[in-house]
Motif scaffolding. Sequence first.
Motif, PDB file in Angstrom:
ATOM      1  N   VAL A 161       0.853  -1.191   0.000  1.00  0.00           N
ATOM      2  CA  VAL A 161       0.000   0.000   0.000  1.00  0.00           C
ATOM      3  C   VAL A 161       0.884   1.234   0.000  1.00  0.00           C
ATOM      4  CG1 VAL A 161      -1.840   1.262   1.171  1.00  0.00           C
ATOM      5  CG2 VAL A 161      -1.764  -1.244   1.299  1.00  0.00           C
ATOM      6  N   ASN A 190      -0.230   4.967  -6.670  1.00  0.00           N
ATOM      7  CA  ASN A 190      -1.408   4.477  -5.961  1.00  0.00           C
ATOM      8  C   ASN A 190      -1.368   2.951  -5.931  1.00  0.00           C
ATOM      9  OD1 ASN A 190      -3.777   4.510  -4.522  1.00  0.00           O
ATOM     10  ND2 ASN A 190      -5.092   4.934  -6.283  1.00  0.00           N
ATOM     11  N   GLY A 192      -1.944  -0.554  -4.620  1.00  0.00           N
ATOM     12  CA  GLY A 192      -3.002  -1.119  -3.785  1.00  0.00           C
ATOM     13  C   GLY A 192      -4.340  -0.416  -3.968  1.00  0.00           C
ATOM     14  N   ALA A 194      -5.633   2.135  -2.662  1.00  0.00           N
ATOM     15  CA  ALA A 194      -6.327   2.487  -1.416  1.00  0.00           C
ATOM     16  C   ALA A 194      -6.743   3.953  -1.383  1.00  0.00           C
ATOM     17  CB  ALA A 194      -5.420   2.188  -0.216  1.00  0.00           C
ATOM     18  N   PRO A 205      -6.679  -0.752   3.637  1.00  0.00           N
ATOM     19  CA  PRO A 205      -7.132  -2.067   3.185  1.00  0.00           C
ATOM     20  C   PRO A 205      -6.899  -3.159   4.231  1.00  0.00           C
ATOM     21  CG  PRO A 205      -5.020  -1.540   2.174  1.00  0.00           C
ATOM     22  CD  PRO A 205      -5.435  -0.322   2.961  1.00  0.00           C
ATOM     23  N   TYR A 210       0.487   3.051   9.525  1.00  0.00           N
ATOM     24  CA  TYR A 210       0.652   3.788   8.277  1.00  0.00           C
ATOM     25  C   TYR A 210       1.365   5.108   8.555  1.00  0.00           C
ATOM     26  CZ  TYR A 210      -2.838   0.578   6.307  1.00  0.00           C
ATOM     27  OH  TYR A 210      -3.527  -0.528   5.882  1.00  0.00           O
TER      28      TYR A 210
END
Length: 292
Positions: A161, A190, A192, A194, A205, A210
């Motif tokens: 991600v 971008n 993934g 998400a 996801p 993060y």
Amino acid sequence: MRRAAVCLALLLCLLWTGAQGEDGGGTGKKEGEFDIQGAHDQSSSQTQMRTDIWAELKKLRDMAIEHRIKIQRLEQDNTVLETKMSSSEKEVEEVKRENAAFESRMSSSEKEVEEVKRENADLLARVTASEKKSTAFESRMSSSEKEVEELQRENADRPQVAFSAGLTNAGAVGPFTTATTLKFSKVFTNIGQAYNPTTGIFTAPVRGVYYFRFNAWETRLTWTSIELFHNDKRIMVISDLHDGTGHVSASSAMVLQLEKGDVVYIVMPSSFGVYDDVFNRIIFSGFLLFPQ
């Protein structure tokens, strides 16, 4: 030659002895008597004897000549043999010298062979050590390959991600009468999928930790401000006032622990504005550090 001469001398002695015996035997006559028939017979006998002697002497001479010729031939043969023997001795000496040189070379070759054997033994020892090291290295390589494969499997199973997007190329954005979610429409990355550029919202996801980074930029003589939201909760606010010296900017970052389905987005409060153009002055980025 000597043997022939000796034989001739012996034969003469025998003949002389025989002649004397015949004279001493007599005819029965008294001394002083003269026998004509006896004298004639004796003369004939002596003549025959001389003839026989000369015949024997001739035979002996021929034998002596024959023996001399044989002796000469033997001497010639001996000379040839001695010459051959001398040549053979020279050849033997030459062979001996060659054998001595060959033995010297053989000795030198044996030393070289021993040296080569020692070198081969050293080489074999080094090769054996290298093979052991190679085996150990191959074992470590195999272990490392297994670890890499395990990491690859983990990475393959691990969600990927990451996103990064710019705001707009339109220039000035705002101010608005109400708080507005900024839609970063210029998507650079971008992975993934998400992040949604249509809504400007990032949706986690998977559950994990993060990292997010964002900034604001303004050229107009006004306040600029943006806010970072996690779901419906405001997490951080950055702002600055343009005081007429060119432009203002502000930036910040945040690490958030999100559950699957949590959302993160940027809101610009009412009465504030920002500015972005083709130089991508305002960026919103984030990526998964690790799942949980």
